[in-house]
Design a protein around this motif. Structure first.
Motif, mmCIF file in Angstrom:
data_model
loop_
_atom_site.group_PDB
_atom_site.id
_atom_site.type_symbol
_atom_site.label_atom_id
_atom_site.label_comp_id
_atom_site.label_asym_id
_atom_site.label_seq_id
_atom_site.Cartn_x
_atom_site.Cartn_y
_atom_site.Cartn_z
ATOM 1 N N SER A 160 4.122 30.984 -123.141
ATOM 2 C CA SER A 160 5.099 30.009 -123.841
ATOM 3 C C SER A 160 5.360 28.905 -122.963
ATOM 4 C CB SER A 160 6.390 30.489 -124.458
ATOM 5 O OG SER A 160 7.123 31.110 -123.234
ATOM 6 N N VAL A 161 5.856 27.741 -123.534
ATOM 7 C CA VAL A 161 6.360 26.618 -122.371
ATOM 8 C C VAL A 161 7.367 27.285 -121.496
ATOM 9 C CG1 VAL A 161 7.237 24.380 -122.341
ATOM 10 C CG2 VAL A 161 5.871 24.717 -123.973
ATOM 11 N N SER A 162 8.276 27.877 -121.916
ATOM 12 C CA SER A 162 9.353 28.494 -120.797
ATOM 13 C C SER A 162 8.682 29.549 -119.624
ATOM 14 C CB SER A 162 10.507 29.024 -121.508
ATOM 15 O OG SER A 162 10.341 30.145 -122.012
ATOM 16 N N ASP A 163 7.451 30.137 -120.367
ATOM 17 C CA ASP A 163 6.989 31.145 -119.489
ATOM 18 C C ASP A 163 6.378 30.154 -118.413
ATOM 19 O OD1 ASP A 163 7.430 33.370 -121.118
ATOM 20 O OD2 ASP A 163 5.448 33.175 -121.967
ATOM 21 N N LYS A 164 5.792 29.104 -118.863
ATOM 22 C CA LYS A 164 4.879 28.187 -117.819
ATOM 23 C C LYS A 164 5.887 27.862 -116.783
ATOM 24 C CE LYS A 164 0.824 26.733 -120.247
ATOM 25 N NZ LYS A 164 -0.284 25.605 -120.579
ATOM 26 N N VAL A 211 3.967 37.358 -112.489
ATOM 27 C CA VAL A 211 2.973 36.610 -113.237
ATOM 28 C C VAL A 211 2.547 37.681 -114.259
ATOM 29 C CG1 VAL A 211 0.825 35.523 -113.690
ATOM 30 C CG2 VAL A 211 2.550 34.971 -111.670
ATOM 31 N N SER A 212 2.148 39.115 -113.945
ATOM 32 C CA SER A 212 1.656 39.992 -114.982
ATOM 33 C C SER A 212 2.918 40.437 -115.772
ATOM 34 C CB SER A 212 1.118 41.129 -114.084
ATOM 35 O OG SER A 212 2.111 42.145 -113.803
ATOM 36 N N ALA A 213 4.008 40.532 -115.384
ATOM 37 C CA ALA A 213 5.069 40.902 -116.271
ATOM 38 C C ALA A 213 5.293 39.772 -117.427
ATOM 39 C CB ALA A 213 6.384 41.110 -115.648
ATOM 40 N N ILE A 214 5.199 38.609 -117.046
ATOM 41 C CA ILE A 214 5.469 37.366 -118.071
ATOM 42 C C ILE A 214 3.921 37.400 -118.965
ATOM 43 C CG2 ILE A 214 5.394 34.931 -118.262
ATOM 44 C CD1 ILE A 214 7.607 34.937 -116.145
ATOM 45 N N ALA A 215 2.959 37.567 -118.290
ATOM 46 C CA ALA A 215 1.648 37.390 -119.188
ATOM 47 C C ALA A 215 1.624 38.942 -119.969
ATOM 48 C CB ALA A 215 0.276 37.526 -118.344
ATOM 49 N N ASN A 216 2.542 39.765 -119.764
ATOM 50 C CA ASN A 216 2.342 41.175 -120.403
ATOM 51 C C ASN A 216 1.116 41.859 -120.103
ATOM 52 O OD1 ASN A 216 3.720 43.236 -121.565
ATOM 53 N ND2 ASN A 216 3.589 42.367 -123.517
ATOM 54 N N VAL A 217 0.336 41.738 -119.114
ATOM 55 C CA VAL A 217 -0.996 42.337 -118.867
ATOM 56 C C VAL A 217 -0.702 43.096 -117.688
ATOM 57 C CG1 VAL A 217 -3.300 41.969 -118.285
ATOM 58 C CG2 VAL A 217 -2.172 40.341 -119.714
ATOM 59 N N SER A 218 -0.863 44.605 -117.649
ATOM 60 C CA SER A 218 -0.574 45.096 -116.551
ATOM 61 C C SER A 218 -1.703 45.041 -115.400
ATOM 62 C CB SER A 218 -0.358 46.686 -116.729
ATOM 63 O OG SER A 218 -1.466 47.212 -117.531
ATOM 64 N N ILE A 219 -1.100 45.051 -114.167
ATOM 65 C CA ILE A 219 -1.972 44.926 -112.844
ATOM 66 C C ILE A 219 -2.909 46.080 -112.777
ATOM 67 C CG2 ILE A 219 -2.132 44.674 -110.294
ATOM 68 C CD1 ILE A 219 0.319 42.876 -110.693
ATOM 69 N N ASP A 220 -4.045 45.785 -112.626
ATOM 70 C CA ASP A 220 -5.017 47.055 -112.497
ATOM 71 C C ASP A 220 -4.483 47.942 -111.147
ATOM 72 O OD1 ASP A 220 -6.968 48.806 -111.878
ATOM 73 O OD2 ASP A 220 -8.447 47.273 -111.817
ATOM 74 N N THR A 221 -4.198 49.077 -111.425
ATOM 75 C CA THR A 221 -3.680 49.967 -110.131
ATOM 76 C C THR A 221 -4.551 49.860 -108.933
ATOM 77 O OG1 THR A 221 -4.804 52.144 -110.580
ATOM 78 C CG2 THR A 221 -2.654 51.675 -111.744
ATOM 79 N N ARG A 222 -5.778 49.631 -109.260
ATOM 80 C CA ARG A 222 -6.933 49.530 -108.021
ATOM 81 C C ARG A 222 -7.021 48.250 -107.415
ATOM 82 N NH1 ARG A 222 -12.069 50.655 -109.723
ATOM 83 N NH2 ARG A 222 -11.349 51.250 -111.802
ATOM 84 N N ALA A 223 -5.914 47.139 -107.859
ATOM 85 C CA ALA A 223 -6.516 45.703 -107.430
ATOM 86 C C ALA A 223 -6.364 45.726 -106.113
ATOM 87 C CB ALA A 223 -5.108 44.974 -108.168
ATOM 88 N N ALA A 224 -6.953 44.862 -105.219
ATOM 89 C CA ALA A 224 -7.022 44.756 -103.982
ATOM 90 C C ALA A 224 -5.484 43.977 -103.346
ATOM 91 C CB ALA A 224 -8.008 43.890 -103.495
ATOM 92 N N PHE A 225 -5.087 44.721 -102.525
ATOM 93 C CA PHE A 225 -3.858 44.071 -101.748
ATOM 94 C C PHE A 225 -2.573 44.229 -102.694
ATOM 95 C CE2 PHE A 225 -7.163 41.258 -100.131
ATOM 96 C CZ PHE A 225 -7.151 41.647 -98.898
ATOM 97 N N VAL A 226 -2.573 44.303 -103.954
ATOM 98 C CA VAL A 226 -1.406 44.001 -104.791
ATOM 99 C C VAL A 226 -1.206 45.408 -105.514
ATOM 100 C CG1 VAL A 226 -0.878 41.554 -104.650
ATOM 101 C CG2 VAL A 226 -2.395 42.566 -106.448
ATOM 102 N N GLY A 227 -2.210 46.238 -105.897
ATOM 103 C CA GLY A 227 -2.246 47.108 -106.725
ATOM 104 C C GLY A 227 -1.419 48.416 -106.244
ATOM 105 N N ASP A 228 -0.867 49.329 -107.469
ATOM 106 C CA ASP A 228 -0.218 50.310 -106.980
ATOM 107 C C ASP A 228 -1.077 51.148 -106.017
ATOM 108 O OD1 ASP A 228 2.169 49.627 -108.141
ATOM 109 O OD2 ASP A 228 1.727 50.786 -110.248
ATOM 110 N N SER A 229 -2.299 51.261 -106.235
ATOM 111 C CA SER A 229 -3.092 52.272 -105.509
ATOM 112 C C SER A 229 -3.623 51.673 -104.313
ATOM 113 C CB SER A 229 -4.241 52.921 -106.295
ATOM 114 O OG SER A 229 -3.896 53.402 -107.621
ATOM 115 N N ALA A 230 -3.432 50.525 -103.912
ATOM 116 C CA ALA A 230 -4.087 49.699 -103.107
ATOM 117 C C ALA A 230 -4.133 50.516 -101.622
ATOM 118 C CB ALA A 230 -3.789 48.235 -102.816
ATOM 119 N N PHE A 231 -2.855 51.177 -101.394
ATOM 120 C CA PHE A 231 -2.417 51.670 -100.152
ATOM 121 C C PHE A 231 -2.054 53.216 -100.361
ATOM 122 C CE2 PHE A 231 -2.044 47.130 -99.363
ATOM 123 C CZ PHE A 231 -2.850 47.098 -98.370
#
Lengths: 540, 540
Positions: free
Chosen positions: A24-28, A276-296
């Motif tokens: 939405s505009v306010s999301d942006k 950003v993922s919370a606002i997009a309502n799309v969960s981050i891949d747990t395996r995402a490099a650097f930022v994923g829950d499983s990255a470390f």
């Protein structure tokens, strides 16, 4: 080699071309403010000529108090046989009143012929004229050479001619786009180097991820001399997405040693990805490099014991440098070292408690999985040590799922609990047994523990384990993620009965919330009557 | 440049180090068979020395009838101060009796000192001796040089010495591993080239994705001369995962022009990705390159119209070449080809049946997934064509899950059905709602359809789909595999209510069994009263 790399974020424009990503505009506006604080240089806000919602964003964006970032409006070159003054798309760009305008034109003859149906010469004229027109009316103009790598592959002379046409219009920067996302890093590096020899302006790079190579392609272009990088947070974008800035930025800073946003802001990388993922309502891949829950996250026993000795053994960077954390997963591949490390992470020293370790191993063999259920793990240890005090006693629950003829099925749950010396007996209906049970349990408890109303289920996962022969007689593991707006936590339940497994995980989730809130259980004597049966094996 | 590239899949070993990825022994067998048919050269099945479950897999694996692939067992070099004969890990590798053994050793002095606590010379001796010992006892040995790129960065001479030690033991191939996943493609390419000049054996590459660069790193190694590639389906693996074979293979075939599995098998790429993800119960990222649902999905208006004119305008490859489909998100043309192909596979020609196609699309959008539920797909088509005749009419069911105080929970189901003109009302209890329901349904029907007693549930999988906010209010998809000793079949049910979704899949499973047995439904008029609610939308 120490030239600063500019970051141009197009999450709000190209990112929204991704399936399931809408703002939405306010999301942006919220995202723009966050990206500004994070240190992004340019924020592409939308395409005013193609989307009325974007026009509103640019109106609101004028009032945003940004410290670093400049807002860019995006649009195409003027249409054929129109002057820029007459072209509504070009005029919409001016009306956006942004300090930056990004204009894209065609570099690929195939596209000029098949999509625009123009002569090669007309296309060159259109590019130069549009860039020139905007350059004299806007603070800075960026030129996106769409399909540049495909164009260069099939006709390098013409592709370069489009860049020269753009350069003649006086833009700040020329961006080479791998629009179809199919180029290889070798090609992107070589072509960028060749273009650099022909074009005197600063070069940028804009990659898509159709070959799972967008990050590598972006780095190859920077190594070849590009100083401006386009991409999106979490890699959102059309088809397979755009170059993921959450991987590009740390690679540039930490691997290529480039100056981008600086080490201080880099620590906010994971936070930015999650925001950003919370606002997009799309969960981050747990395996995402650097930022994923499983990255470390370390699961294998060999890895865990080595990481405990020295993290660099199995970590390519320090997780804190990107705002992430080391996690030690507990699984049946792992040994003792995992369990001890995991407990230590949660602030629990488990050194010589053989009973506790044996019990943990036994539960894991039974099918409990604590890797995504830290809250259950913490509760379990306090139970095993006898320091857990239950918040209520379960007298009984019942769930009825009913399906009568052509009617839709429905579920109804009743829950009877004792809190202190009071008995609560409540009922609730839901669209499934777990939903009904969750509602009934919280109905029963909310009077005693009002903070439970803040809590909600975020995700619910079910897995059938040890599914050998008997089918539905197998064990069921339920993982529940809950949140209260501040944090999230995972709990687990295991039973042959899916409703019972869900109940266990629900009860643990409630207990975790109350303990975190510092709530004190009503009455000590309950402890010895603990029959809520959650993690039954552990209670004895 | 036209040398064939070997693919070594480690989904069953390194893949299970990934968070949330766990396979039972029979899961592993099913995946191995699928990978074999897909054209994979090596299937690493597990680590017999570290995990008892893997030992069972290797026992079962001996009986698998594989056509292309060879099974590999994985393990570490012998421990210090033990002979190979005495080392339980090395002996477990021999006991696995696989045609291939893969052994990893340390290339990085930092690891030799900090993880193994060995002298550099001892490490070299251990590597050579272990490879040599196994080479004389196993058909082929592959040597994985763990942390090779990190080792080479800090001490190239020692890293090369470890490879020479391994080479002296006579392995088939030496694999350079980027174990921590932090290397850049430039480095991987350069180092691979340098190693090639020093080591005469075929080289392999094993990358992790911690920098979102595993695919690029793998391609860089192949361009530099590696001919053996390790990775996992869907990129499962520790932390950020391993190199994703679902992107590596098509890039090698279609972009680098290498001979890998061939164009025919490449068309099964997406099917393979989905098969493994269904068994892992981890959904594929919709944005996944090549195989994701969005990989060829066009949302932007400009893109859509250009793609309609000529797909190459916004597609880097033809989606069919990897078994994927173009999807136009604004129209309902999507997926047609996929559905037609699927029907054809089952021997059903669907050419011009628009109603059927539209209904199938609608159901897929609602969350039905027919990939692993061919029986449901066949039933659906005969329903949609009006040729399906139900075997009974559901008058109602009810399931009660009860948990009273300290007692164990139990479930009881009642089922009331009409078969012909007779009403059956039965009850059964079970250790969970689905188990109870299954028993009650078959109790009710067995008198009319005695062959149902041959049937049993083989597996039961539950997935929560579209898990946005409301947790348990999301839809639940249940996949049931049933068998009767001769064949096995899959059915699917979708509902907000898990009991209802399970019921749908159970009913479909029974119907498939009866149709396969040539059983004739008792009475035609039932058809118009079909209220069993299975695939409700399809019935109208």
């Amino acid at each position: 080699m120490t030239q600063r790399i500019e970051i141009y974020d197009t999450t709000l424009r190209d990112g929204t071309q991704g399936e399931g990503v809408n703002f939405s505009v306010s999301d942006k506006c919220r995202i723009a403010e966050h990206l500004d604080a994070f240190g992004i240089d340019f924020i592409e806000g939308g395409w005013p000529g193609s989307n009325p919602r974007d026009v509103k964003f640019f109106e609101r964006a004028k009032k945003l108090k940004l410290k670093n970032a400049r807002i860019a409006a995006f649009g195409s070159t003027r249409r054929h046989k129109l002057t820029c003054d007459m072209d509504s798309n070009v005029q919409a760009l001016l009306r956006a009143e942004t300090p930056v305008v990004t204009i894209f034109g065609k570099s690929w003859l195939f596209h000029v012929a098949h999509a625009l149906r123009l002569s090669p010469a007309d296309n060159l004229e259109i590019i130069e004229e549009t860039v020139d027109y905007l350059s004299s009316r806007v603070q800075s103009v960026i030129y996106d050479a769409e399909h540049f790598f495909d164009g260069y592959r099939t006709d390098p002379a013409y592709a370069l001619a489009t860049l020269r046409a753009a350069a003649a219009g006086g833009p700040q920067c020329i961006v080479l786009c791998d629009t179809n996302g199919g180029s290889l890093p070798e090609t992107v590096g070589r072509v960028t180097r060749e273009v650099r020899e022909q074009v005197a302006l600063p070069l940028g790079i804009h990659c898509h991820n159709d070959g799972e190579l967008a990050v590598a392609n972006t780095l190859a272009a920077v190594s070849a001399g590009a100083s401006h990088v386009q991409g999106t947070i979490n890699g959102y974008g059309e088809r397979c997405g755009n170059a993921n800035l959450c991987a590009v930025i740390p690679n540039l800073e930490l691997k290529l040693g480039r100056d981008v946003i600086g080490p201080e802001r880099l620590r906010r990388l994971r936070d930015t990805a999650r925001f950003v993922s919370a606002i997009a309502n799309v969960s981050i891949d747990t395996r995402a490099a650097f930022v994923g829950d499983s990255a470390f996250a370390h699961k294998g026993g060999v890895h865990v014991s080595a990481v405990e000795r020295n993290p660099a053994t199995y970590e390519h960077i320090a997780p804190e440098s990107v705002g992430n954390n080391r996690r030690v997963l507990v699984s049946d591949l792992a040994g003792r070292a995992n369990l001890l490390a995991k407990a230590r992470q949660l602030g629990i020293e488990l050194n010589d408690e053989q009973d506790v370790l044996n019990e943990l191993k036994r539960l894991e063999n039974e099918g409990y999985e604590f890797e995504a259920a830290e809250a259950s793990f913490e509760l379990l240890i306090s139970r095993l040590r006898g320091s857990y005090r239950p918040f209520f006693k379960l007298l009984g629950f019942r769930v009825i799922d009913e399906h009568r003829g052509a009617l839709m099925p429905m579920s109804e749950a009743t829950v009877k609990v004792m809190v202190g010396d009071r008995i609560e007996h409540t009922a609730a209906s839901g669209n499934g047994p777990v939903n009904a049970l969750d509602k009934a349990l919280r109905n029963a408890l909310k009077e005693f523990y009002p903070s439970l109303t803040e809590m909600h289920l975020v995700d619910y996962k079910v897995r059938v384990i040890s599914s050998n022969l008997s089918g539905t007689a197998s064990l069921v593991r339920v993982l529940i993620y809950s949140g209260d707006g501040r944090t999230r936590w995972g709990t687990v339940g295991v039973s042959a009965n899916i409703v019972e497994a869900s109940w266990q995980a629900l009860v643990e989730s409630v207990a975790h919330k109350l303990i975190s809130d510092g709530v004190v259980p009503p009455c000590d004597e309950l402890q010895i009557h603990d029959t809520n049966n959650s993690l039954k094996g552990a209670i004895g």
